[in-house]
Scaffold this active site. Structure first.
Site, mmCIF file in Angstrom:
data_model
loop_
_atom_site.group_PDB
_atom_site.id
_atom_site.type_symbol
_atom_site.label_atom_id
_atom_site.label_comp_id
_atom_site.label_asym_id
_atom_site.label_seq_id
_atom_site.Cartn_x
_atom_site.Cartn_y
_atom_site.Cartn_z
ATOM 1 N N GLY A 141 -6.309 -5.341 14.513
ATOM 2 C CA GLY A 141 -5.930 -6.341 13.508
ATOM 3 C C GLY A 141 -6.866 -6.430 12.312
ATOM 4 N N ARG B 252 3.407 4.679 16.171
ATOM 5 C CA ARG B 252 2.286 5.588 15.885
ATOM 6 C C ARG B 252 0.948 4.875 16.003
ATOM 7 N NH1 ARG B 252 -0.937 3.398 11.955
ATOM 8 N NH2 ARG B 252 -0.544 4.018 9.819
ATOM 9 N N GLU C 59 0.819 -1.205 0.000
ATOM 10 C CA GLU C 59 0.000 0.000 0.000
ATOM 11 C C GLU C 59 0.857 1.261 0.000
ATOM 12 O OE1 GLU C 59 -3.658 -1.758 2.687
ATOM 13 O OE2 GLU C 59 -1.986 -0.753 3.692
ATOM 14 N N ASP D 222 -7.918 -4.924 9.507
ATOM 15 C CA ASP D 222 -7.442 -3.710 8.833
ATOM 16 C C ASP D 222 -7.277 -3.861 7.327
ATOM 17 O OD1 ASP D 222 -5.301 -5.362 8.749
ATOM 18 O OD2 ASP D 222 -3.886 -3.957 9.632
#
Lengths: 349, 349
Positions: free
Chosen positions: B235, B122, B66, B237
Site C-alpha cells: 500500500g 500481476r 500515471e 506506493d
C-alpha cells in the site's frame, strides 16, 4: 451465468476511425478545422494553467513511440503516437495515434478515440492558428513541400481560417503531389502541381514543409527564401529530423509551442540553446508581438504539443453530446462495492 | 456510401472487463496467478534489457494519474493507472487501469486491454514471486492487513505459489474483512477474521499490508514485528503514502523493484537516500542473496513497476492466440496508400 452488465461509470465512449470520419463529415471538414483552430487558440490563451511536460519518448532505430500527457487541473489527457518513417514502405502509416480524456477528480477515463485523423486535423488547425498571427496580411498563396498524409489538411486549414485560395504542391515523389492535387479538387482552391521546390514556393506568402524523413534534411535552403514569408515547419519534429537550412533560422523570427520540447525536437535543435524564440501562447494572448512588418520572415517551428491534443479531445467530447458517433467500451472494472473486485470476478463465473 | 472495411492492420484486439473475467475463469484464477508469477520472474531475469523510467505521474489533490511505459526493444507497453483513495466513498474504484502493447518496429498497437483486474493479478503475482525468494522456508500462515480490492488476489497468489494454507485478515472496517473472508471460502484456505492488527499477525510468517489511505500511516509498528518474518508492503506506493514505522525499516533487509522509483514512492521514502536496498531482479537472477537466515526480517517494498505490466500484457496476448476473449477495435487509420489519409476520409463520405 453471464456477468452482470457493467454500470454506466464503467463504460467509456470510444470513437473508432469510422466514427471519427462520420463526425468530420457531419460537421464538415473546413468547419471542423475552423472550430479546432478556435478551441486550440482558446487553450493557448490559458497556457499557464496547464501541466506541461516534454513528451515521454521511447526511441528505437526504426522510429519513436511517444506519450503526451497534460492537464488543466480538471481534465487530464494523453495521446499515444508513433513516428516510423519506414512504415510507408510496408504500406503502414508513418504516424498513428489514439488519445484519452479523464476526469482529474476521479481518474476515470471519459473518452477514448482514434487520433490519427484527429492529429492531422489538430496539426493543421495549429498551423492555421499560428499563421493567423504570423503570416503576411492578405496571404493568398501557400506552398506545401511534402505532399504526404498531412498535406491536404494543411491546405484546407489555411483556406478555411486565412482565406488562402492558391496552393502550390511539391513532393520528391510526383505520385504524392498527384494524390494531393486530386484530393483537393472541388474545394475551391487553385492547385498547382510543381516539379521543383523552387517552383512551388514561387509567389507563396506561406511555405509549409511537411516531409517525413527521419534525418537532417534541407528542404529549404537559405537562397530560396525571400522576405515577407511565413514558414510553417511541420516535419522537423524529433531529434535528428529537420527540414530547414540553419541560415534561414538566422534570418527568421522563430515562434514555438513549448521551448523545452522544441529545442530538442524542432528545427532549432540545430541552433545554440540561447537562440531566441517567442512562445506562441504569448502572441495569442497579446503579451508578445506576432508579425512585426511586411518584410519579416516568420517561422513557426511546429513540433506538436500536448495541449493541442487536449483541445481537440475536448472538442470531440463536446460534439459527441449531440451525436452518437461512438460505441461504449467496458474498460473500467466497476463492482457494486469498489472493494469487492474479487467478488465481481467470482460472480461472473 | 459506407466506409470501406478497415484492413487487418487497422484492427487492435481489445479485452474488455467482461472478456478478462472470462479469460481468468477459462484459465483458472490460481493457475493464472502461478503462470503470471513465472512470466514476471522470467522478465525480471532479463531486467537489464528493458527501457526503464520512473512512471510519469500527474498529481492532484484528489489523487494521481500515471503512465507507465517500458520496452524490451521488440515490444513496447504502457499502462494508464489512477490512484484516488476517496473514490471509494463515491462507489468508484480506487485504482482503475488499462494497458497497451505495441510493436517497436512499426509503432502499431497490438493489444488494448482493461488492466484493473489484470493489475490486481500481476501485483499479487509479483508479491508471490518476491515471497518465493524472501519468505521463510515452509511459510504456511499469512496475515493481510487491509482487506480491500487487492486482498483476495494476494491470498490466492501466496497459496498457489508458496503453498500457504492459513490467512489471517484484518481491516479497519470489519465489513471489508467479512467480504474478503466470504470471497475466500471454497479455495481450501483456513481463513481467520481478526479484530486487531496484532491478532492478525499472530503466527504469520508473511505479513501483507495493502491499505489505501493516501497519507503517512503506521499500519505496523516496530514492536509488532518479530524476527523470521517476510513483510510484503503493497500500500505504500506513492509520495506521502506509507504503511510501516521507520524503525521496522531499520531492522529489515529491504528488497525493491526499481530503486529510483521506490525511493520516491515506497516505504523507503521515509529513509535517507543511501538507505541500503537490494534489487529484486538480482535476487531472482542469482546475483544477490534473498533470505539469508531464518531470523531475518525481509521486506518487499512493492510499488509496482512497468515491466510487471509488460509481462502481464504479453501473457494475455499469448493466451488470446488460443481463445477469442476479445473484440477488434478500429482504432488505427489505415488507408490503402499510407500517404492518402485525406483520400480515405473523402471516400468514407
Amino acid at each position: 451465468m453471464s456477468a452482470p452488465l457493467p454500470s454506466e461509470k464503467a463504460l467509456v465512449p470510444f470513437v473508432s476511425v469510422e466514427n471519427m470520419m462520420r463526425l468530420v463529415h457531419h460537421i464538415g471538414v473546413e468547419t471542423m478545422l475552423v472550430e479546432l483552430t478556435d478551441v486550440i487558440e482558446a487553450d493557448f490563451r490559458r497556457w499557464e494553467l496547464f501541466d506541461k511536460t516534454p513528451r515521454v519518448a521511447s526511441h528505437s532505430r526504426e522510429g519513436v513511440i511517444e506519450l503526451m500527457p497534460t492537464s488543466d487541473g480538471e481534465i487530464y489527457s494523453f495521446k499515444y503516437v508513433n513516428g516510423h518513417p519506414k512504415n510507408m514502405g510496408q504500406g503502414l502509416q508513418t504516424v498513428t495515434a489514439f488519445g484519452l480524456l479523464a476526469e482529474v477528480s476521479t481518474g476515470y477515463p471519459v473518452l477514448l478515440t482514434e487520433m490519427t485523423l484527429l492529429t492531422a486535423l489538430r496539426t493543421a488547425a495549429t498551423s492555421a492558428m499560428a499563421a493567423r498571427h504570423l503570416a503576411p496580411k492578405g496571404a493568398r498563396t501557400m506552398a506545401i513541400i511534402g505532399n504526404g498524409a498531412q498535406a491536404e489538411f494543411q491546405a484546407l486549414a489555411m483556406k478555411a481560417v486565412l482565406g488562402t485560395d492558391h496552393v502550390r504542391l511539391y513532393d520528391i515523389d510526383p505520385l504524392a503531389t498527384e494524390k494531393a492535387a486530386r484530393n483537393l479538387a472541388g474545394f475551391g482552391l487553385t492547385v498547382t502541381a510543381c516539379t521543383t521546390p523552387e517552383a512551388a514556393i514561387e509567389g507563396a506568402q506561406i511555405i509549409t514543409t511537411c516531409t517525413a524523413d527521419k534525418q537532417y534534411a534541407t528542404i529549404l535552403t537559405d537562397n530560396m527564401v525571400g522576405g515577407g514569408i511565413h514558414i510553417n515547419a511541420i516535419g522537423g519534429d524529433c531529434p535528428g529530423k529537420t527540414e530547414l537550412h540553419r541560415d534561414i533560422l538566422l534570418r527568421a523570427d522563430t515562434f514555438v509551442e513549448y521551448p523545452p520540447q522544441t529545442r530538442i525536437e524542432g528545427e532549432i535543435q540545430q541552433m545554440d540553446a540561447d537562440y531566441p524564440v517567442t512562445e506562441l501562447w504569448k502572441v495569442v494572448s497579446g503579451e508578445a508581438q506576432g508579425r512585426r512588418d511586411a518584410g519579416q520572415i516568420t517561422l513557426f517551428d511546429s513540433v506538436g504539443f500536448a495541449t493541442e491534443d487536449f483541445s481537440a479531445l475536448r472538442y470531440v467530447r463536446e460534439k459527441l453530446k449531440q451525436n452518437r458517433f461512438y460505441q461504449e467500451l467496458d474498460i473500467i472494472a466497476d463492482p457494486d462495492d469498489p472493494r469487492d473486485l474479487f467478488g465481481m470476478l467470482q460472480r461472473a463465473r
